[in-house]
Design an enzyme around this catalytic site. Sequence first.
Site, short mmCIF file in Angstrom:
data_model
loop_
_atom_site.label_atom_id
_atom_site.label_comp_id
_atom_site.label_asym_id
_atom_site.label_seq_id
_atom_site.Cartn_x
_atom_site.Cartn_y
_atom_site.Cartn_z
N VAL A 8 0.94 -1.25 0.04
CA VAL A 8 -0.04 -0.07 -0.24
C VAL A 8 0.82 1.23 -0.02
O VAL A 8 2.08 1.04 0.26
CB VAL A 8 -0.90 -0.01 1.07
CG1 VAL A 8 -1.94 -1.02 1.07
CG2 VAL A 8 -0.29 -0.18 2.58
N SER A 9 0.39 2.26 -0.36
CA SER A 9 1.18 3.40 -0.51
C SER A 9 1.59 4.23 0.75
O SER A 9 2.60 5.03 0.68
CB SER A 9 0.47 4.54 -1.54
OG SER A 9 0.29 3.79 -2.87
N THR A 10 0.92 4.18 1.72
CA THR A 10 0.93 4.86 2.80
C THR A 10 0.93 4.00 4.09
O THR A 10 0.25 2.94 4.08
CB THR A 10 0.21 6.14 3.21
OG1 THR A 10 -1.08 5.56 3.25
CG2 THR A 10 0.29 7.15 1.88
N GLN A 13 -2.90 3.24 5.18
CA GLN A 13 -3.52 2.32 4.38
C GLN A 13 -3.72 0.71 5.03
O GLN A 13 -2.42 0.42 5.56
CB GLN A 13 -3.24 2.30 2.94
CG GLN A 13 -3.36 3.55 2.31
CD GLN A 13 -3.15 3.73 0.81
OE1 GLN A 13 -2.11 3.51 0.70
NE2 GLN A 13 -3.99 3.78 -0.03
#
Length: 207
Positions: A8-10, A13
């Site tokens: 996931v990007s962050t 998340q």
Amino acid sequence: MNLGYVRVSTKEQNTERQIKKMKELGIEDRYIFIDKQSGKDFNRPQYQALRLIIREGDLLYLDALDRLGRDYDGIIREWKLITRELNADIVVLENETLFDSRKFRTMGDLGKLMEDQFLSLLSYVAEQERKKTKLRQAEGIEIALNNGVKFGRPKQKITTEFVNAYDEWKAERITAVGAMKRVNMKPNTFYRRVADYESGSLLVSQS
């Protein structure tokens, strides 16, 4: 050996949905590699750890192709590295019909040719998507500007003392060195502040 890669990007998340899919495939926890980081490049700790252990005959599962990364030139490079140099395979669960390197492998040289064409098409489609995204961003910025939204850093404030020294210097009543001494600035700072003031990017503080 079956491996799973989750991204996931962050940090905020949630990875649970992707992890659940991997466990349903029977992949052990220790072979599920999880990164909470942007996909703009491949310098991710868990992905690099995965690269160190993946071997010939292994099968890597991804939930979706963009979980591998967002840089599609890099995706093609990594795909070929894993499937051709390391002789492992990749399956993308979101679209197994297209994204399953085992199908190309069974076709021999013809499969490699088809895979190259497929990956080239993928690169082209991705490039068009990037262009569309940039266009939408530009359009969004234009609309926001028309609605009075301001972007960038707020204007910095300067003191009336600087303005007075600046005016005196410009009127040639004092030298630049004299102006710098009045406002206690080094030459680089002084001239940078002068340029900002003359360009209108500074606000005068009334305090």
